[in-house]
Design a protein around this motif. Structure first.
Motif, short mmCIF file in Angstrom:
data_model
loop_
_atom_site.label_atom_id
_atom_site.label_comp_id
_atom_site.label_asym_id
_atom_site.label_seq_id
_atom_site.Cartn_x
_atom_site.Cartn_y
_atom_site.Cartn_z
N LEU A 271 -0.44 66.56 -11.80
CA LEU A 271 0.46 66.13 -12.87
C LEU A 271 0.25 66.93 -14.16
N LYS A 272 -0.77 67.81 -14.16
CA LYS A 272 -1.10 68.63 -15.33
C LYS A 272 -1.36 67.76 -16.57
N LEU A 273 -2.17 66.75 -16.39
CA LEU A 273 -2.50 65.86 -17.50
C LEU A 273 -3.52 66.51 -18.43
N PRO A 274 -3.39 66.31 -19.73
CA PRO A 274 -4.40 66.82 -20.66
C PRO A 274 -5.71 66.07 -20.47
N HIS A 275 -6.80 66.67 -20.91
CA HIS A 275 -8.14 66.12 -20.66
C HIS A 275 -8.30 64.69 -21.20
N ASP A 276 -7.80 64.43 -22.41
CA ASP A 276 -8.05 63.12 -23.02
C ASP A 276 -7.31 61.98 -22.31
N ILE A 277 -6.34 62.32 -21.44
CA ILE A 277 -5.66 61.32 -20.62
C ILE A 277 -6.18 61.39 -19.18
N ALA A 278 -6.39 62.60 -18.69
CA ALA A 278 -6.85 62.78 -17.31
C ALA A 278 -8.23 62.19 -17.10
N GLY A 279 -9.14 62.39 -18.06
CA GLY A 279 -10.50 61.90 -17.92
C GLY A 279 -10.55 60.39 -17.66
N PRO A 280 -10.04 59.57 -18.59
CA PRO A 280 -10.05 58.12 -18.35
C PRO A 280 -9.27 57.71 -17.11
N ALA A 281 -8.14 58.38 -16.84
CA ALA A 281 -7.34 58.02 -15.66
C ALA A 281 -8.14 58.22 -14.37
N LEU A 323 -21.89 57.48 -14.97
CA LEU A 323 -22.43 58.50 -15.88
C LEU A 323 -22.33 59.89 -15.26
N SER A 324 -22.60 59.98 -13.96
CA SER A 324 -22.48 61.28 -13.30
C SER A 324 -21.03 61.76 -13.29
N LEU A 325 -20.10 60.82 -13.14
CA LEU A 325 -18.68 61.19 -13.15
C LEU A 325 -18.23 61.61 -14.56
N CYS A 326 -18.75 60.93 -15.58
CA CYS A 326 -18.45 61.34 -16.95
C CYS A 326 -18.94 62.77 -17.19
N TRP A 327 -20.11 63.08 -16.65
CA TRP A 327 -20.64 64.44 -16.77
C TRP A 327 -19.70 65.44 -16.10
N LEU A 328 -19.20 65.08 -14.92
CA LEU A 328 -18.28 65.96 -14.21
C LEU A 328 -16.99 66.18 -15.00
N VAL A 329 -16.46 65.10 -15.58
CA VAL A 329 -15.22 65.22 -16.36
C VAL A 329 -15.44 66.13 -17.56
N ASN A 330 -16.55 65.92 -18.28
CA ASN A 330 -16.81 66.75 -19.45
C ASN A 330 -17.07 68.20 -19.07
N ARG A 331 -17.74 68.39 -17.96
CA ARG A 331 -17.99 69.76 -17.49
C ARG A 331 -16.68 70.43 -17.09
N SER A 332 -15.80 69.68 -16.45
CA SER A 332 -14.51 70.25 -16.04
C SER A 332 -13.67 70.61 -17.25
N ALA A 333 -13.80 69.80 -18.31
CA ALA A 333 -13.05 70.10 -19.53
C ALA A 333 -13.55 71.41 -20.14
N ALA A 334 -14.87 71.58 -20.13
CA ALA A 334 -15.43 72.80 -20.69
C ALA A 334 -15.02 74.02 -19.88
N ALA A 335 -14.87 73.81 -18.56
CA ALA A 335 -14.47 74.92 -17.68
C ALA A 335 -12.95 75.01 -17.53
N ARG A 336 -12.23 74.10 -18.21
CA ARG A 336 -10.77 74.07 -18.16
C ARG A 336 -10.27 73.87 -16.73
N VAL A 337 -10.95 72.96 -16.01
CA VAL A 337 -10.50 72.64 -14.65
C VAL A 337 -9.29 71.73 -14.70
N LEU A 338 -9.33 70.74 -15.61
CA LEU A 338 -8.17 69.90 -15.79
C LEU A 338 -7.14 70.65 -16.62
N ALA A 339 -6.05 70.94 -16.07
CA ALA A 339 -5.04 71.78 -16.72
C ALA A 339 -4.49 71.11 -17.96
N PRO A 340 -4.33 71.82 -19.07
CA PRO A 340 -3.74 71.23 -20.27
C PRO A 340 -2.27 70.97 -20.07
N ALA A 341 -1.77 70.02 -20.87
CA ALA A 341 -0.34 69.70 -20.76
C ALA A 341 0.49 70.85 -21.28
#
Length: 341
Positions: A271-281, A323-341
């Motif tokens: 869905l190409k959700l931005p990080h601040d929406i994709a992470g919590p979702a 907590l491990s999943l939060c780490w993964l989400v933050n790491r993916s954001a740093a690596a731009r794995v979750l595509a920006p909107a």
């Protein structure tokens, strides 16, 4: 990130050990605290959770909540994962492990009860801790509030039918006292306090809100650690006396959490959700409303049943896994794995 946030996993791990140790040394004190509950909602734990989510409630800008309708993807993803996927994958994993993989070591009656407890966890998506996970991944506070609110409204009508279908029973009674009290304690009261605080701080200066939230952050983390200490202290005797059973229950629960997260993650990227929406979702579907699950398990199967034990194990594995999943989400954001909107 501050000292507490940077090494949060370590502090939580120490909290787990301290909780088990204190629970074994002072079981009477923890039993007294455990008895301080109303409708299966422990009031001391509720206070600590309140401390955790209050800073995020301050960040909610009601003028921006209406913008959520322009970005419905995250909300749709949350609802699809929570109600069309998660309950059924949890049931499948429960059957797979306790009727096949672990069948040689578990009697059939206990296996059925463990599966039932897992199903109740799968049908009870989280309410309170979602705000904590969203804050840890720098989620959009306004969007998270809408996700939680809509999820709770659906839970009112969907919990009993889905649980009854998967459990193969027809006498599921929703403990409305637990559901309503949890919503009031974990959402309504901290939200009202956060709105009032934000309104007052906004009158002082534009920077006052962010400065106050930054001041509260260490207390929010301390609230999380204190909650972990209490939860593991409550169950210290069970952890020590039944380690093998707890480990067996934990295996499918952990696989379910990571599997649901992976499904949500794939959906977020699609869905190409931005990080601040994709992470919590991605995180909402992996967390559970354990008070509701425990309450129903006790009412259906009894306090000392395998179903009740399974819901408790769900509580024990949730924090380290999340907590491990939060780490993964933050790491993916740093690596731009979750595509920006």
């Amino acid at each position: 990130m501050g000292l507490f946030e940077r090494f949060l996993t370590i502090w939580v791990g120490l909290g787990m050990l301290v909780g088990v140790g204190l629970g074994l040394v002072m079981p009477g004190a923890f039993q007294t605290i455990a008895d301080l509950e109303v409708a299966h909602v422990n009031l001391v734990v509720a206070v600590f959770i309140w401390v955790m989510i209050y800073p995020m409630m301050i960040q909610i800008d009601w003028s921006a909540v209406k913008d959520v309708r322009r970005r419905p993807g995250g909300l749709v993803l949350t609802l699809v994962v929570n109600w069309l996927i998660k309950p059924f994958t949890m049931a499948l994993l429960g059957v797979l492990f306790f009727e096949h993989v672990f069948a040689p070591w578990v009697d059939p009656q206990s296996a059925r009860e463990y599966i039932a407890g897992m199903i109740l966890l799968g049908v009870a998506p989280c309410t309170a801790m979602v705000f904590v996970w969203s804050q840890l991944v720098r989620g959009d506070a306004n969007y998270t509030l809408v996700q939680v609110t809509v999820n709770d409204l659906i839970m009112v009508v969907a919990f009993a039918p889905i649980a009854a279908f998967l459990l193969g029973v027809t006498n599921i009674v929703v403990p409305w006292e637990t559901l309503v009290l949890s919503t009031v304690l974990y959402v309504v009261l901290p939200l009202g306090a956060g709105m009032a605080t934000r309104h007052w701080l906004s009158k002082r200066s534009p920077q006052a809100v962010s400065d106050f939230v930054a001041t509260l952050k260490p207390w929010s983390v301390l609230g999380l650690i204190a909650t972990v200490v209490l939860l593991f202290g409550f169950q210290a005797g069970t952890i020590v006396s039944q380690p093998l059973v707890i480990a067996m229950i934990a295996v499918p629960l952990v696989l379910q959490s990571y599997g649901i997260f992976a499904i949500g993650w794939a959906g977020a990227r699609l869905l190409k959700l931005p990080h601040d929406i994709a992470g919590p979702a991605c995180l909402i579907g992996t967390s559970n409303f354990f008070e509701l699950a425990v309450a129903v398990a006790i009412s259906l199967f009894g306090l000392n049943s395998g179903a009740a034990l399974a819901t408790v194990v769900g509580v024990l594995v949730e924090v380290p896994v999340m907590l491990s999943l939060c780490w993964l989400v933050n790491r993916s954001a740093a690596a731009r794995v979750l595509a920006p909107a």
